[in-house]
Design an enzyme around this catalytic site. Structure first.
Site, PDB file in Angstrom:
ATOM      1  N   ASN A  11       0.831  -1.205   0.000  1.00 35.19           N
ATOM      2  CA  ASN A  11       0.000   0.000   0.000  1.00 35.19           C
ATOM      3  C   ASN A  11       0.857   1.242   0.000  1.00 35.19           C
ATOM      4  O   ASN A  11       1.994   1.221   0.502  1.00 35.19           O
ATOM      5  CB  ASN A  11      -0.853   0.090   1.280  1.00 35.19           C
ATOM      6  CG  ASN A  11      -1.930  -0.975   1.359  1.00 35.19           C
ATOM      7  OD1 ASN A  11      -2.378  -1.489   0.341  1.00 35.19           O
ATOM      8  ND2 ASN A  11      -2.331  -1.310   2.570  1.00 35.19           N
ATOM      9  N   GLY A  39       1.550  -1.143   3.785  1.00 35.88           N
ATOM     10  CA  GLY A  39       0.938  -2.427   3.446  1.00 35.88           C
ATOM     11  C   GLY A  39       1.566  -3.495   4.333  1.00 35.88           C
ATOM     12  O   GLY A  39       2.788  -3.572   4.445  1.00 35.88           O
ATOM     13  N   GLY A  41       1.997  -6.711   4.128  1.00 34.37           N
ATOM     14  CA  GLY A  41       2.941  -7.647   3.504  1.00 34.37           C
ATOM     15  C   GLY A  41       4.280  -6.976   3.254  1.00 34.37           C
ATOM     16  O   GLY A  41       5.338  -7.497   3.634  1.00 34.37           O
ATOM     17  N   THR A 221       0.272 -11.043  20.928  1.00 35.78           N
ATOM     18  CA  THR A 221       0.935  -9.785  21.301  1.00 35.78           C
ATOM     19  C   THR A 221      -0.060  -8.957  22.122  1.00 35.78           C
ATOM     20  O   THR A 221      -1.238  -8.835  21.766  1.00 35.78           O
ATOM     21  CB  THR A 221       1.422  -9.022  20.052  1.00 35.78           C
ATOM     22  OG1 THR A 221       0.333  -8.848  19.148  1.00 35.78           O
ATOM     23  CG2 THR A 221       2.530  -9.780  19.339  1.00 35.78           C
ATOM     24  N   LEU A 222       0.447  -8.403  23.235  1.00 38.76           N
ATOM     25  CA  LEU A 222      -0.425  -7.748  24.221  1.00 38.76           C
ATOM     26  C   LEU A 222      -0.086  -6.268  24.377  1.00 38.76           C
ATOM     27  O   LEU A 222      -0.279  -5.700  25.454  1.00 38.76           O
ATOM     28  CB  LEU A 222      -0.268  -8.461  25.577  1.00 38.76           C
ATOM     29  CG  LEU A 222      -0.508  -9.976  25.597  1.00 38.76           C
ATOM     30  CD1 LEU A 222       0.004 -10.601  26.888  1.00 38.76           C
ATOM     31  CD2 LEU A 222      -1.998 -10.284  25.419  1.00 38.76           C
ATOM     32  N   GLY A 223       0.436  -5.643  23.335  1.00 33.84           N
ATOM     33  CA  GLY A 223       0.797  -4.218  23.408  1.00 33.84           C
ATOM     34  C   GLY A 223       1.863  -3.997  24.468  1.00 33.84           C
ATOM     35  O   GLY A 223       2.852  -4.726  24.528  1.00 33.84           O
ATOM     36  N   GLY A 252       3.291  -4.090  14.696  1.00 34.01           N
ATOM     37  CA  GLY A 252       3.018  -5.526  14.560  1.00 34.01           C
ATOM     38  C   GLY A 252       3.758  -6.113  13.366  1.00 34.01           C
ATOM     39  O   GLY A 252       4.270  -7.236  13.424  1.00 34.01           O
ATOM     40  N   ASP A 253       3.819  -5.360  12.280  1.00 39.27           N
ATOM     41  CA  ASP A 253       4.522  -5.852  11.085  1.00 39.27           C
ATOM     42  C   ASP A 253       6.015  -5.998  11.377  1.00 39.27           C
ATOM     43  O   ASP A 253       6.653  -6.980  10.957  1.00 39.27           O
ATOM     44  CB  ASP A 253       4.331  -4.870   9.919  1.00 39.27           C
ATOM     45  CG  ASP A 253       2.870  -4.731   9.536  1.00 39.27           C
ATOM     46  OD1 ASP A 253       2.115  -5.701   9.748  1.00 39.27           O
ATOM     47  OD2 ASP A 253       2.494  -3.658   9.035  1.00 39.27           O
ATOM     48  N   GLY A 288       5.289   6.669  10.715  1.00 32.99           N
ATOM     49  CA  GLY A 288       5.104   5.961   9.450  1.00 32.99           C
ATOM     50  C   GLY A 288       5.305   4.461   9.552  1.00 32.99           C
ATOM     51  O   GLY A 288       5.637   3.921  10.612  1.00 32.99           O
TER      52      GLY A 288
HETATM   53  O1  RIB Z   1       0.093  -2.536   9.656  1.00 30.97           O
HETATM   54  C1  RIB Z   1       0.220  -1.240   9.157  1.00 30.97           C
HETATM   55  C2  RIB Z   1      -0.241  -1.178   7.732  1.00 30.97           C
HETATM   56  O2  RIB Z   1      -1.614  -1.443   7.690  1.00 30.97           O
HETATM   57  C3  RIB Z   1      -0.066   0.169   7.076  1.00 30.97           C
HETATM   58  O3  RIB Z   1       1.182   0.336   6.456  1.00 30.97           O
HETATM   59  C4  RIB Z   1      -1.237   0.234   6.108  1.00 30.97           C
HETATM   60  O4  RIB Z   1      -0.872   0.199   4.770  1.00 30.97           O
HETATM   61  C5  RIB Z   1      -2.122  -0.954   6.482  1.00 30.97           C
HETATM   62  O5  RIB Z   1      -1.961  -1.946   5.560  1.00 30.97           O
END
Ligand code: RIB
Length: 307
Positions: A11, A39, A41, A221-223, A252-253, A288
């Site tokens: 994204n 995004g 992924g 995951t619990l923050g 989280g990512d 970001g």
């Molecule tokens: O997990 C964060 C992501 O969620 C952001 O980068 C946004 O694009 C959404 O997909």
């Protein structure tokens, strides 16, 4: 070197910093605005690549300038972009993100080209799944394709990790192919019906996921409270790092990308989780999504300082 394939969304994030989230009918002027690569992924692939994993991303962008730019940025991060398709007639996926003064976010998504990540495309890129050591999935692309990818991975002996975000109900047929599941509290409740107020709740939810779907490792995951790790029913609480949060987007990512990187290096599970917690903690101190993901030296420095 062990290899990782991430299958998921790409994204462009439109990020507005506001004092509070707009209420229905309210028009708010943001304090700051920027577009950032995002995004789930792509964020997870970037985290893994920056932290040292040999990473491939399977995904889709639109046939537009921003899509071309996003793919170039992913390649600059060292990711193999050969399985990212530019889809004719589609726009690259986008997210509208508000970040409030506490660093919390509110996100609306337009899937765009991410919706075109079909089972046919997965099958076309299947070598990248079957030849990888680990496949990492999330839920911003069509579920039937995730199911096909997980099935191909399972048959080939590729370990499958699912980060079930954003929260939604899932077919048993997908969950039965998962080796490691990494929900947050909301996602764990969505999948089990158990609201996660306490560590005992987390333990019960993890047990339900082991029993119902045969998932051997559940990481909730619990923050700020850290992580509940459950391996075949053996539960353990792992506390996190204390940092000043500016923006929690992609925390989280970053956690997921970092954790699989450590697992591919054969780090023990609890140590891989500490590594991932350190990476995620650093990410929330910056604005970001991909702009906030740290490199390996930064993570090692925080681990040395706070371990
Ligand atoms: O997990 C964060 C992501 O969620 C952001 O980068 C946004 O694009 C959404 O997909």
């Amino acid at each position: 070197m062990a290899t990782l394939t991430v299958l998921g969304s790409i994204n462009v994030d439109h990020v507005a910093q506001v004092d509070h989230f707009p209420r229905p009918g309210e028009t708010l002027t943001a304090n700051q605005y920027q577009t950032v690569a995002g995004g789930k992924g792509a964020n997870q692939a970037v985290a893994a690549a920056r932290l040292g994993a040999r990473t491939t991303l399977i995904g889709c962008v639109g046939e537009d300038a921003i899509g071309t730019q996003m793919v170039a940025q992913l390649a600059a991060d060292g990711i193999d972009t050969g399985a990212i398709d530019a889809v004719p007639g589609q726009s690259t996926g986008l997210a509208m993100i508000y970040v409030d003064s506490k660093g919390e976010n509110s996100i609306g998504i337009w899937p765009g080209a991410n919706a075109a990540l079909s089972t046919e495309r997965v099958e076309r890129h299947q070598k990248r799944i079957t030849e990888a050591d680990l496949l990492l999935l999330q839920l911003e692309t069509p579920v039937e394709s995730l199911e096909r990818a997980a099935e191909l991975a399972r048959k080939a002996g590729t370990r499958v990790v699912l980060n079930p975000a954003p929260a939604r109900t899932l077919p048993d047929s997908l969950l039965r192919h998962i080796d490691i599941l990494t929900p947050n509290e909301t996602e764990a409740e969505q999948l089990t019906g158990i609201a996660i107020g306490t560590l005992e709740d987390a333990d019960r939810a993890a047990s339900a996921l082991h029993e119902r779907f045969g998932i051997s490792t559940v990481i909730i995951t619990l923050g700020k409270r850290g992580v509940w790790l459950s391996q075949d029913g053996q539960g353990e609480h792992i506390v996190g790092f204390v940092v000043e949060a500016v923006d929690t987007t992609a925390a989280g990512d970053t956690f997921n990308g970092a954790m699989v990187t450590a697992l591919l290096e054969a780090q023990p599970m609890a140590q891989a989780i500490r590594f991932a917690q350190a990476a995620a903690a650093l990410s929330v101190t910056r604005m970001g999504a991909q702009s906030s993901i740290p490199n390996r030296d930064e993570v090692m420095a925080l681990l040395a300082e706070q371990n």
